[in-house]
Design a protein around this motif. Structure first.
Motif, mmCIF file in Angstrom:
data_model
loop_
_atom_site.group_PDB
_atom_site.id
_atom_site.type_symbol
_atom_site.label_atom_id
_atom_site.label_comp_id
_atom_site.label_asym_id
_atom_site.label_seq_id
_atom_site.Cartn_x
_atom_site.Cartn_y
_atom_site.Cartn_z
ATOM 1 N N PHE A 275 8.395 20.920 40.205
ATOM 2 C CA PHE A 275 9.139 20.551 40.962
ATOM 3 C C PHE A 275 10.894 20.405 41.568
ATOM 4 O O PHE A 275 11.664 20.694 40.579
ATOM 5 C CB PHE A 275 8.740 18.512 41.230
ATOM 6 C CG PHE A 275 7.518 18.241 40.965
ATOM 7 C CD1 PHE A 275 6.776 18.043 42.079
ATOM 8 C CD2 PHE A 275 6.569 18.613 39.984
ATOM 9 C CE1 PHE A 275 5.184 17.738 42.352
ATOM 10 C CE2 PHE A 275 5.009 18.137 39.769
ATOM 11 C CZ PHE A 275 4.448 17.875 40.984
ATOM 12 N N SER A 276 10.766 20.774 42.121
ATOM 13 C CA SER A 276 12.199 21.311 43.054
ATOM 14 C C SER A 276 12.832 21.048 44.230
ATOM 15 O O SER A 276 11.690 20.934 45.412
ATOM 16 C CB SER A 276 12.157 23.057 42.107
ATOM 17 O OG SER A 276 13.510 23.635 43.708
ATOM 18 N N ASN A 277 14.035 20.465 44.144
ATOM 19 C CA ASN A 277 14.867 20.572 45.561
ATOM 20 C C ASN A 277 14.522 21.205 46.778
ATOM 21 O O ASN A 277 15.081 21.052 47.876
ATOM 22 C CB ASN A 277 15.938 19.886 45.667
ATOM 23 C CG ASN A 277 16.332 18.261 44.697
ATOM 24 O OD1 ASN A 277 14.905 17.642 45.187
ATOM 25 N ND2 ASN A 277 16.878 18.403 44.032
ATOM 26 N N GLU A 278 14.361 23.143 46.324
ATOM 27 C CA GLU A 278 14.654 23.696 47.110
ATOM 28 C C GLU A 278 12.623 24.590 47.191
ATOM 29 O O GLU A 278 11.765 23.831 45.922
ATOM 30 C CB GLU A 278 15.372 25.268 46.509
ATOM 31 C CG GLU A 278 16.496 24.334 46.653
ATOM 32 C CD GLU A 278 17.997 25.232 45.802
ATOM 33 O OE1 GLU A 278 17.340 26.461 45.472
ATOM 34 O OE2 GLU A 278 19.282 25.163 45.730
ATOM 35 N N GLY A 279 12.857 25.075 48.304
ATOM 36 C CA GLY A 279 11.732 26.008 48.046
ATOM 37 C C GLY A 279 10.033 25.678 48.643
ATOM 38 O O GLY A 279 10.508 24.648 49.682
#
Length: 511
Positions: A275-279
């Motif tokens: 999980f990422s804050n970007e993408g």
């Protein structure tokens, strides 16, 4: 008068308090003089073990075995540390259910935690991850390790650095992740299935061992076992016992640096969700399974020189194998050194006999990778491995060789090549020919232990006429990869052998 009574009463309470303290004071007459003697009060730890016949071994965890119970003296420093519990078959009533030396199930990823006066044994999952701090905490609370056993603290060690817990119920139970019934059990290959009833009263704790980075406990587990298909029973409520060695192995404090798996290469992998804050949302992540090879001399390694690893891959050869097989099995392991030399390591993989003078060696311990012998009519071999679930680091790998694989490879060699090779027109083949067959089988399975999948397209890429070429077959054998289901050269024609055409699968350096 009332004040005097209060003072006397308070003095009485003070004396009682002193008498109840950990060190009572007793006045003992010695001749005409009185001598003060301090009597130390027993601690709960001392009371717990007092007067009981107890076998104790010391290592990562101190183990106490008494009255068919097993107690762990668990250091508090291990709380929250990642561990694996691996379960290996040490003895078994019928090896149609699993082989001696086999680990029938994936090891459990666990940790111990404490809640008030209870120790929790928890099962850990590493399925979700993130590099972003604001997401890491939520992932942590969303993937909390599940409690699989609550264990009351029986006592603290004298220095209060460890707690005593009773692990008997956990180790004398029919835990599906630790039991002796293999998913690859030969008795089920015809479509039959197993029905079992665990007999706790006929089960017991056996040997215990402890080392610096792991401990092991043998559990003798008894069942009533039936084998059936949709129409009838083959066996009905037969008595069955297996001795299982359970290893509690501490995972590396500093996890190995993982490597992303490349879909173009047939490498076993472990899947995660990142999980990422970007993408654009969740991203699937795949870590390649691999051994932790680190150069002894990093400077020389970076200069492009061949160097030895800090810790080589070692396979121990079962002493139960027929003596004739052993040299070919050692060769089948160490021929993989050629592949490791291509990435800068020498002596990276080694074969050894079972040690006879090493008190720490135990082939059933999760710490040791072995090639094990199974006296069975099954004509097969397997090469599974077990990994650190956090990184894909291969912790243990084993090859299981069923005895009757020797009949299979002899039949292949005869049927595939007898028309062009007079040396195999025999009921029993010569040792050298049989040995080469063993070499191929074991090298293939060791390849699986190195995390290589099958490469079935390797032989399909070879033109048929190349299999009659001396130069081609001497270099590649019958396929480009030993991880193919390679067979002998049944394309060859009479006279080809004399011209130099190779009739057998390749050496391991062809991966």
């Amino acid at each position: 008068m009332r004040l005097k009574l209060v003072i006397i009463f308070m003095s009485f309470l003070f004396v009682q308090e002193v008498a109840a303290s950990s060190a009572a004071i007793i006045w003992k007459k010695k001749g005409k003089k009185e001598e003060k003697v301090e009597v130390k009060k027993e601690t709960p730890y001392e009371k717990f073990f007092k007067g009981k016949k107890c076998e104790t071994v010391k290592g990562l965890i101190i183990l106490h075995k008494m009255d068919n119970k097993i107690y762990f003296e668990l250091p508090l420093s291990l709380l929250g540390k990642d561990m694996l519990i691996g379960s290996t078959v040490t003895e078994i009533t019928n090896n149609g259910f699993a082989n001696v030396g086999e680990k029938p199930h994936e090891p459990m990823h666990v940790m111990f935690t404490r809640t008030d006066s209870t120790i929790n044994l928890r099962q850990v999952t590493c399925a979700y991850m993130s590099k972003d701090r604001n997401l890491q905490e939520r992932i942590k609370t969303s993937m909390m390790p599940a409690i699989i056993e609550n264990l009351a603290i029986k006592a603290y060690s004298p220095d209060s650095t460890a707690v005593v817990i009773d692990m008997t119920n956990f180790l004398l139970s029919d835990n599906e992740q630790l039991n002796p019934f293999s998913a690859y059990a030969p008795v089920t290959w015809s479509g039959a299935w197993i029905e079992k009833e665990f007999k706790r009263n006929n089960s017991q704790i056996a040997k215990i061992k402890a080392f610096d980075d792991n401990v092991s406990v043998q559990s003798s587990l008894t069942y009533s076992v039936s084998l059936r298909d949709k129409r009838s029973y083959y066996w009905y409520k037969e008595p069955f016992t297996a001795v299982m060695t359970r290893t509690f192995l501490l995972l590396p404090e500093e996890p190995m640096r993982p490597r992303l798996a490349d879909p173009r290469i047939n490498i076993f992998w472990q899947g995660y969700s990142e999980f990422s804050n970007e993408g654009n949302g969740m991203k699937p992540l795949y870590y390649a399974n691999r051994w932790r090879l680190e150069p002894k001399d990093e400077a020389a390694y970076r200069r492009g020189e061949l160097v030895e690893p800090k810790k080589p891959i070692v396979f121990y050869i079962d002493n139960a194998f027929p003596e004739m097989w052993k040299p070919y099995m050692k060769y089948a392991v160490e021929v993989w050194q050629k592949a490791f030399e291509n990435i800068g390591f020498k002596n990276a993989i080694i074969a050894k006999d079972f040690p006879t003078n090493d008190p720490e060696f135990d082939p059933d311990n999760l710490k040791y990778s072995c090639i094990r012998y199974s006296p069975s009519s099954v004509a097969n071999a397997m090469g599974p491995s077990w990994t650190d679930p956090r990184t894909g680091e291969i912790i243990n790998a084993s090859v299981y060789v069923y005895h009757n694989v020797i009949k299979l490879v002899q039949d292949w060699r005869f049927l595939h090549t007898a028309a062009v090779d007079s040396d195999v027109r025999k009921v029993v083949l010569d040792d050298e020919i049989i040995g080469d067959c063993i070499r191929y089988v074991v090298s293939h399975e060791v390849g699986h232990c190195l995390a290589l999948m099958h490469n079935m397209s390797a032989s399909a890429a070879i033109p048929v006429d190349s299999l009659r070429s001396p130069s081609f077959t001497q270099k590649y054998g019958t396929t480009y990869s030993i991880m193919d289901y390679a067979r002998n050269n049944y394309v060859a024609q009479p006279g080809d052998k004399e011209k130099g055409v190779r009739l057998t699968p390749p050496g391991t350096w062809v991966v």
